[in-house]
Scaffold this active site. Sequence first.
Site, PDB file in Angstrom:
ATOM      1  N   GLY A  11     -44.621 -57.090  17.143  1.00  0.00           N
ATOM      2  CA  GLY A  11     -43.456 -57.960  17.290  1.00  0.00           C
ATOM      3  C   GLY A  11     -42.580 -58.071  16.061  1.00  0.00           C
ATOM      4  N   ASN A  13     -39.844 -56.443  15.627  1.00  0.00           N
ATOM      5  CA  ASN A  13     -38.460 -56.527  16.132  1.00  0.00           C
ATOM      6  C   ASN A  13     -38.158 -57.921  16.662  1.00  0.00           C
ATOM      7  OD1 ASN A  13     -36.829 -53.937  16.017  1.00  0.00           O
ATOM      8  ND2 ASN A  13     -38.832 -53.186  16.692  1.00  0.00           N
ATOM      9  N   ARG A  64     -46.517 -52.022  39.745  1.00  0.00           N
ATOM     10  CA  ARG A  64     -45.499 -52.336  38.721  1.00  0.00           C
ATOM     11  C   ARG A  64     -44.497 -53.344  39.262  1.00  0.00           C
ATOM     12  NH1 ARG A  64     -46.037 -48.786  34.475  1.00  0.00           N
ATOM     13  NH2 ARG A  64     -46.800 -46.704  34.958  1.00  0.00           N
ATOM     14  N   ARG A  90     -44.665 -51.189  28.723  1.00  0.00           N
ATOM     15  CA  ARG A  90     -44.766 -51.015  30.172  1.00  0.00           C
ATOM     16  C   ARG A  90     -43.464 -50.431  30.687  1.00  0.00           C
ATOM     17  NH1 ARG A  90     -49.461 -50.556  31.468  1.00  0.00           N
ATOM     18  NH2 ARG A  90     -48.868 -50.827  33.651  1.00  0.00           N
ATOM     19  N   ILE A  91     -43.558 -49.612  31.695  1.00  0.00           N
ATOM     20  CA  ILE A  91     -42.354 -49.096  32.349  1.00  0.00           C
ATOM     21  C   ILE A  91     -41.875 -50.138  33.339  1.00  0.00           C
ATOM     22  CG2 ILE A  91     -41.516 -47.343  33.978  1.00  0.00           C
ATOM     23  CD1 ILE A  91     -43.510 -45.396  32.585  1.00  0.00           C
ATOM     24  N   HIS A 108     -35.742 -48.061  20.833  1.00  0.00           N
ATOM     25  CA  HIS A 108     -36.621 -46.893  20.838  1.00  0.00           C
ATOM     26  C   HIS A 108     -36.557 -46.217  19.466  1.00  0.00           C
ATOM     27  CE1 HIS A 108     -38.897 -43.581  22.489  1.00  0.00           C
ATOM     28  NE2 HIS A 108     -38.052 -42.752  21.905  1.00  0.00           N
ATOM     29  N   ASP A 144     -36.432 -44.460  28.746  1.00  0.00           N
ATOM     30  CA  ASP A 144     -35.568 -44.304  27.568  1.00  0.00           C
ATOM     31  C   ASP A 144     -34.310 -43.495  27.873  1.00  0.00           C
ATOM     32  OD1 ASP A 144     -37.500 -45.691  26.012  1.00  0.00           O
ATOM     33  OD2 ASP A 144     -38.626 -43.849  25.724  1.00  0.00           O
ATOM     34  N   GLN A 172     -34.500 -49.817   9.969  1.00  0.00           N
ATOM     35  CA  GLN A 172     -33.221 -49.710  10.685  1.00  0.00           C
ATOM     36  C   GLN A 172     -33.261 -50.453  12.019  1.00  0.00           C
ATOM     37  OE1 GLN A 172     -30.503 -48.445   9.293  1.00  0.00           O
ATOM     38  NE2 GLN A 172     -31.782 -48.123   7.487  1.00  0.00           N
ATOM     39  N   GLU A 173     -34.407 -50.388  12.682  1.00  0.00           N
ATOM     40  CA  GLU A 173     -34.548 -51.112  13.956  1.00  0.00           C
ATOM     41  C   GLU A 173     -34.267 -52.595  13.765  1.00  0.00           C
ATOM     42  OE1 GLU A 173     -38.019 -50.337  16.403  1.00  0.00           O
ATOM     43  OE2 GLU A 173     -38.395 -48.470  15.348  1.00  0.00           O
TER      44      GLU A 173
HETATM   45  C1  GRF Z   1     -40.882 -50.161  17.598  1.00  0.00           C
HETATM   46  O1  GRF Z   1     -40.922 -48.953  16.874  1.00  0.00           O
HETATM   47  C2  GRF Z   1     -40.017 -50.018  18.802  1.00  0.00           C
HETATM   48  O2  GRF Z   1     -38.927 -49.182  18.614  1.00  0.00           O
HETATM   49  C3  GRF Z   1     -40.958 -49.411  19.803  1.00  0.00           C
HETATM   50  O3  GRF Z   1     -42.193 -50.019  19.562  1.00  0.00           O
HETATM   51  C4  GRF Z   1     -42.232 -50.481  18.210  1.00  0.00           C
HETATM   52  C5  GRF Z   1     -42.484 -51.962  18.295  1.00  0.00           C
HETATM   53  O4  GRF Z   1     -42.680 -52.535  17.043  1.00  0.00           O
HETATM   54  N1  GRF Z   1     -40.437 -49.540  21.144  1.00  0.00           N
HETATM   55  P1  GRF Z   1     -42.741 -54.107  16.916  1.00  0.00           P
HETATM   56  O5  GRF Z   1     -43.739 -54.609  17.955  1.00  0.00           O
HETATM   57  O6  GRF Z   1     -41.372 -54.656  17.154  1.00  0.00           O
HETATM   58  O7  GRF Z   1     -43.238 -54.357  15.534  1.00  0.00           O
END
Ligand code: GRF
Length: 205
Positions: A11, A13, A64, A90-91, A108, A144, A172-173
């Site tokens: 988590g 992000n 799903r 999960r998709i 992604h 994606d 960067q994310e």
């Molecule tokens: C990130 O690299 C994101 O792009 C991918 O899974 C990872 C999740 O990282 N989809 P976090 O759980 O946000 O630390």
Amino acid sequence: MRLGVLVSGSGTNLQAILDAVATGALDASVAVVISNVSTAAGLTRASNAGVATEVVNHREYASREAFDTRLVERLRHHQVDTVVLAGFMRIVTRVLLEAFPRRVVNIHPALLPSFAGVHAQRQALNYGVRVAGCTVHLVDEGTDTGPILAQAVVPVLDDDDEESLGARILVQEHALLPKVLQWMAEGRVRVEERLGRRPRVFVTG
Ligand code: GRF
């Protein structure tokens, strides 16, 4: 904008979103964080920020679609209008997508359309690309494949391994995801649907 953030793991992000909300850089609130994994560290990050959390275990659902139906129910309960997949492994199906049309966002760790799916950083290293990066996109029914909102690029260094490249991309994310969500909060993202072609995304202002 009321966000519902779906996580499966650490988590970081999600943390970037929570931090951006706290500083005012992101004009939104996180209404709920839902995880399919009860031990996901993302849930603790949410609790620490005073955000509601829920666990919806995919293993308890026959399909799903049944799992997504429950997600939609919980997201609606928290009056979510925008869903963020932040490391959600999960998709998702049209059940979720039709409940939140063009309001489901994914991050992604690759420059799509290259290296979709799992182990994107490993795929990039194995291929031998010289730049890598991340993509924030709207989710469609593919894996994606949805309309791209923004991308950020990092170099691939000669001594990179999956971990070092992944860490460089993650920086960067954490910057890109809250930025794109703020564009959405400001109503600056417009998606033009085009018959038989990929939708085109415009970011105004
Ligand atoms: C990130 O690299 C994101 O792009 C991918 O899974 C990872 C999740 O990282 N989809 P976090 O759980 O946000 O630390």
